[in-house]
Design an enzyme around this catalytic site. Structure first.
Site, short mmCIF file in Angstrom:
data_model
loop_
_atom_site.label_atom_id
_atom_site.label_comp_id
_atom_site.label_asym_id
_atom_site.label_seq_id
_atom_site.Cartn_x
_atom_site.Cartn_y
_atom_site.Cartn_z
N ASP A 1 0.83 -1.21 0.00
CA ASP A 1 0.00 0.00 0.00
C ASP A 1 0.86 1.25 0.00
O ASP A 1 2.08 1.18 0.09
CB ASP A 1 -0.93 -0.01 1.22
CG ASP A 1 -0.16 0.23 2.51
OD1 ASP A 1 0.91 -0.39 2.70
OD2 ASP A 1 -0.60 1.05 3.33
N GLU B 1 3.41 1.54 2.54
CA GLU B 1 4.52 0.60 2.35
C GLU B 1 4.57 -0.50 3.40
O GLU B 1 5.63 -1.00 3.74
CB GLU B 1 5.86 1.36 2.36
CG GLU B 1 5.82 2.65 1.59
CD GLU B 1 7.17 3.30 1.43
OE1 GLU B 1 7.68 3.27 0.31
OE2 GLU B 1 7.72 3.82 2.40
C1 NOJ Z 1 8.86 3.26 6.37
C2 NOJ Z 1 7.65 3.60 5.56
O1 NOJ Z 1 7.93 4.58 4.66
C3 NOJ Z 1 6.52 3.99 6.48
O2 NOJ Z 1 5.40 4.31 5.77
C4 NOJ Z 1 6.25 2.82 7.36
O3 NOJ Z 1 5.22 3.12 8.25
C5 NOJ Z 1 7.48 2.40 8.11
N1 NOJ Z 1 8.56 2.17 7.20
C6 NOJ Z 1 7.16 1.19 8.92
O4 NOJ Z 1 8.29 0.76 9.56
C1 NOJ Z 2 6.39 7.12 4.31
C2 NOJ Z 2 5.04 7.13 3.71
O1 NOJ Z 2 4.29 6.14 4.34
C3 NOJ Z 2 5.11 6.87 2.23
O2 NOJ Z 2 3.83 6.99 1.68
C4 NOJ Z 2 6.04 7.81 1.57
O3 NOJ Z 2 6.15 7.49 0.22
C5 NOJ Z 2 7.39 7.78 2.23
N1 NOJ Z 2 7.28 7.99 3.64
C6 NOJ Z 2 8.32 8.86 1.68
O4 NOJ Z 2 7.81 10.12 2.01
#
Ligand code: NOJ
Ligand code: NOJ
Length: 570
Positions: A273, A276
């Protein structure tokens, strides 16, 4: 068994309803009408439900199941736009708009100073290189934020400090960068192998693949990118810029078409999603893909690409059916709001989610162009959709208590926006996992949704129609007659006094989300990804491109609705 006449029944109803359903006493207002419809002769009543059936029949025979409210202003609840004086707030809006726009530009390779030694057209997610390291380019963030630059030029409100041709060059750089990234074989797959490489979510800032483990593939990127490229083609038209046909055909055939083809091939495949974290099919991904296909259908005609046009139409029809149909689970009858991840609603407790997610609102925003009347029919879950509005209402109701910093905004009798995060179960703190926090993109998306809703209402001169499906949203602003909960809809006619008053409330409500943002940006208007749920201090990646882009977009829609209102009131 008792023998009762109409008057006694009606009294019973009043008593029963105030006992059973406190607040139902509005019905008493209609008692005269109900009374006149109840039988004059004595009838046998045995149970409460029999009384109810008389009430229902009586209400039904009162005529159309609709109450029109057009001049009653007493039903409006107080809403507070900002916690500082209006003039100061307005000044801040102007300031923040400028800082937000520059916040995006500063992170574009070949243009901005945070993005030195970064390839031209690469948009860094943030200049933060450690705790967390966001010094990468994410396909999603880049697609959404380059759109800020495209919309800025589209609106034609260029300020003198910005050179328009340099902005156009930055977008051109972004397009060339896409072409490069698409063809980098990576851990999601190979370009030549059914375009599988396009599912890769994130790349190094020099355009190389990112080789560590990650939640991949993420299938929202190609659709989001296609949307921005399609908007860029519209922009060139609007500005009357004639790219030579070679360049245009490059953009269409080599950049746009692979991304759209990817959507046609993989819309029904699981993927990670936008946050991520979780693998499956997701509302955000599906709805933005649908909008991308729609844009593709228009462009394929324009480029006389008839075979591809047919493929796009087929995929569009299937994906649309999937989204609105039962199989997707996006509209679970057990819940009034959209479900972002249907596969997690009934999952084991440690990974279960209740489906509420700001992603559903960001999806509605990104996939509806309210100026395009076609979207109202072609793309479901627009900004006035009851489930979309319920998603916001329920997120607000959850997060107002979840995040202690919102406590100051819980004022009895006053409607106010709250600091919002991604989803209730979130544990990502911006660096690692502990507790989730409010995010700038979530809070500003709530505001944007409301401005856009009002824009839609005015643009198409729609009445507000409130029924049991969207009642909880409108009850934030209106004291509604209680009987409308029982199958009666309320209509607030376009342009009426009540309509105008409700419109003011909606703008104030949207403003109050911006007011939350105002409280948590730093003195220079800089924004990171999140702000702490207890003390409101910023945390997570600093100067996050997406935060700037999202706040800018919210402010853009604020201007657009205010301008529209001004033309109507002229
Ligand atoms: C990094 C992702 O970008 C973020 O969206 C996610 O919540 C965390 N990893 C989870 O560890
Ligand atoms: C975490 C977010 O969950 C994700 O959607 C985003 O792409 C990355 N950070 C980078 O900003």
């Amino acid at each position: 068994m008792k023998l009762l006449d109409g008057l006694t029944i009606s009294l019973c109803i009043s008593m029963a309803t105030s006992l059973v359903l406190p607040g139902f006493d509005q019905l008493r207002l209609q008692q005269q009408n109900v009374l006149s419809l109840l039988p004059k002769e004595k009838i046998q009543i045995q149970t409460l439900s029999e009384i109810w059936s008389y009430v229902d029949c009586a209400i039904a025979s009162l005529g159309p199941k609709e109450i029109v409210i057009d001049s009653d202003l007493s039903i409006l609840k107080p809403v507070q736009a900002s916690s500082i004086p209006r003039s100061e707030f307005n000044q801040w809006l102007l300031y923040q708009r400028n800082v937000s726009f520059h916040g995006v530009l500063n992170n574009i390779g070949g243009y901005g100073y945070n993005a030195d030694n970064v390839s031209v057209g690469c948009i860094i997610a943030s200049p933060s290189k450690s705790s967390p390291n966001y010094f990468y380019q994410w396909v999603r963030d880049s697609a959404i934020t380059i759109n800020t630059v495209i919309e800025y030029l589209y609106d034609d409100n260029i300020d003198d400090s910005i050179d328009k041709s340099e902005l156009l060059e930055a977008i051109d750089g972004y397009i060339n960068n896409i072409h490069h990234l698409q063809r980098q074989d990576n851990r999601s797959g190979k370009f030549k192998d059914g375009y599988a490489s396009l599912g890769e979510p994130k790349f190094m800032v020099n355009g190389d693949p990112f080789n560590d483990s990650w939640g991949r593939p993420q299938r929202d990127g190609p659709g989001l990118r296609a949307l921005s490229v399609a908007n860029y083609i519209d922009l060139l038209d609007k500005l009357g810029i004639q790219k030579d046909s070679e360049r245009l055909s490059f953009i269409y055939n080599e950049v746009l078409k692979p991304d759209l083809t990817y959507v046609t091939l993989y819309w029904d495949h699981d993927g990670f999603d936008l946050w991520e974290e979780t693998n499956g099919l997701h509302f955000f991904t599906s709805l933005t893909q649908l909008k991308a296909l729609r844009r593709g259908i228009e462009l394929a005609l324009r480029f006389e690409d008839y075979e591809f046009h047919r493929d796009l139409k087929n995929a569009y029809a299937q994906l649309r059916n999937f989204i609105v149909g039962r199989d997707s689970g996006f509209q679970d009858p057990r819940f009034p709001h959209i479900i972002e991840h249907p596969n997690l609603v009934d999952a084991p407790a440690h990974i279960r989610r209740n489906g509420l997610d700001i992603a559903t609102i960001i999806a509605a925003l990104r996939s509806h162009d309210v100026d395009d009347a076609g979207d109202i029919v072609n793309i479901p879950f627009g900004v006035d959709n009851a489930r979309v509005l319920n998603s916001l209402t329920y997120l607000v109701n959850d997060m107002k208590f979840r995040y202690p910093l919102n406590q100051g905004r819980i004022v009895p009798g006053l409607t106010l926006g709250m600091a919002l995060g991604r989803y209730p179960e979130d544990t990502y703190n911006g660096v690692g996992t502990s507790e989730g926090n409010p995010w700038f993109i979530s809070t500003s998306s709530a505001g944007e949704l409301i401005y856009k809703l009002l824009y839609l209402q005015y643009k198409y001169q729609q009445d507000f129609v409130i029924d049991s499906s969207n009642r909880e949203f409108y009850e934030m602003f209106l004291d509604l007659p209680k009987d409308s909960a029982r199958g009666i809809q309320i209509r607030i006619p376009f342009g009426s006094d009540t309509y105008r008053a409700l419109s003011v409330s909606l703008i104030q409500y949207a403003d109050s989300f911006l007011d939350v943002i105002r409280e948590h940006v730093d003195n220079e208007g800089q924004m990171s990804e999140q702000f702490n749920r207890y003390n409101g201090y910023m945390q997570g990646a600093e100067k996050l491109t997406w935060s700037f882009g999202s706040v800018w977009s919210c402010l853009r829609w604020r201007n657009r609705i205010l301008n529209l209102l001004a033309t109507i009131n002229e």
